[in-house]
Design an enzyme around this catalytic site. Structure first.
Site, short mmCIF file in Angstrom:
data_model
loop_
_atom_site.label_atom_id
_atom_site.label_comp_id
_atom_site.label_asym_id
_atom_site.label_seq_id
_atom_site.Cartn_x
_atom_site.Cartn_y
_atom_site.Cartn_z
CG HIS A 93 -1.64 -1.38 1.34
ND1 HIS A 93 -2.60 -1.84 0.47
CD2 HIS A 93 -1.41 -2.40 2.22
CE1 HIS A 93 -2.97 -3.07 0.83
NE2 HIS A 93 -2.25 -3.44 1.88
CD GLU A 130 -1.74 -3.53 5.35
OE1 GLU A 130 -2.91 -3.29 5.03
OE2 GLU A 130 -1.02 -4.32 4.72
CG HIS A 185 0.83 -6.63 2.77
ND1 HIS A 185 -0.11 -5.82 2.19
CD2 HIS A 185 1.74 -6.93 1.80
CE1 HIS A 185 0.20 -5.63 0.92
NE2 HIS A 185 1.31 -6.30 0.65
CD GLU A 262 -1.75 -9.90 5.05
OE1 GLU A 262 -1.52 -8.84 5.67
OE2 GLU A 262 -2.50 -9.94 4.05
ZN ZN Z 1 -1.88 -5.11 2.99
#
Ligand code: ZN
Length: 297
Positions: A93, A130, A185, A262
């Site tokens: 992102h 995030e 992430h 993640e």
């Molecule tokens: Zn992400």
């Protein structure tokens, strides 16, 4: 699941690709990967437990002029383990994505289906994004890797821009001929679920030659996170904190060994308390550094 739009990269896997893509297209302005329920409107003000992107998180080990200027550092006494290696880091992102929903909702082909150019990513209940977490970990990791003599290629240089699209991120890493790469992430899973998940590629053509190496790297990351951080394996998705994914550009289009991590679930209160701290972010970076050294060793 049962958490509406707050499902993330990991959570999407419970749906068929067709359903996931349809859902994304239908709600692209409101929903982002990694489970974001982050709206296209401005985010809540940040509690700022970690440094802002414009003055990125700087660890005691990332304070050299070379690090500040972006130049390759001269390795220190522990150096050389990654001399001559090229490492790709994709901090997922971008902090400015929520300002340009039209740009990030643009559909790109990920090798198996359509997905948005990018998404805003998720956030904690306190508004810690995030994108910011991903970027901080990436900077810590970059400093650690440079110290070992590696050349590091990152897919974005700041946390206040928009994009690049997920297919372009793969292209950046492919063009750099990285020896190994990692997507960083944090998930937006169900609030009751804890832990990290390592997403590994499935053979689809462009990545056929790196499936085995990516799986080895994924196992190394799993072991390093368990040994070096206090985050548990995912309690809500995957097996032992690992799952294969065939619907993400970052894994489908990258032709070097790579996994997407993640690093915890931002929607879970216990995980969120860890994710916002510099200490946890640094421990993740060190774990990734160890896994990279092991897989390339
Ligand atoms: Zn992400």
């Amino acid at each position: 699941m049962g958490d509406g739009d707050r499902r993330g990269h990991a959570g999407w896997a419970r749906h068929g690709r067709r359903q996931a893509v349809a859902a994304v297209i239908a709600a692209v302005l409101a929903v982002s990967a990694c489970g974001s329920a982050v709206p296209a409107a401005p985010l809540p003000s940040r509690p700022s437990p970690a440094p802002a992107a414009s003055q990125p998180a700087v660890s005691p080990r990332d304070s050299t002029p070379a690090a500040a200027s972006g130049q390759r550092e001269v390795p220190d006494t522990s150096a050389g383990l990654l001399a001559g290696k090229i490492i790709g880091i994709d901090p997922g992102h971008n902090g400015g994505n929520f300002t340009d929903p039209a740009a990030i909702s643009h559909q790109i082909w990920n090798g198996a289906g359509w997905e948005p150019c990018d998404t805003t990513g998720t956030a904690t209940d306190g508004g810690y994004t995030e994108a910011r977490f991903n970027f901080n970990v990436a900077r810590y990791l970059r400093a650690d890797l440079r110290r070992n003599g590696a050349r590091v290629v990152m897919t974005r240089a700041t946390d206040d821009g928009v994009g690049p699209c997920v297919d372009q991120r793969s292209e950046i890493i492919n063009d750099a001929h990285a020896d190994v790469a990692v997507d960083i992430h944090a998930d937006g899973g169900p609030a009751s679920g804890r832990g990290f998940t390592i997403l590994e590629p499935v053979a689809d053509g462009p990545n056929d030659k790196v499936i085995a190496a990516s799986a080895r790297f994924g196992s190394d990351v799993q072991q390093a996170l368990l040994a070096g951080t206090t985050m548990p394996e995912s309690t809500y998705v995957g097996v032992d904190g690992i799952m294969q994914r065939d619907d993400l550009a970052g894994l489908n289009l990258t032709s070097v060994a790579k996994v997407l991590v993640e690093c915890g679930n931002m929607r879970n209160a216990a995980d969120a308390r860890l994710l916002v701290t510099a200490g946890y972010q640094q421990s993740v970076a060190r774990a990734l550094e160890q896994a990279i050294i092991r897989v390339l060793g």
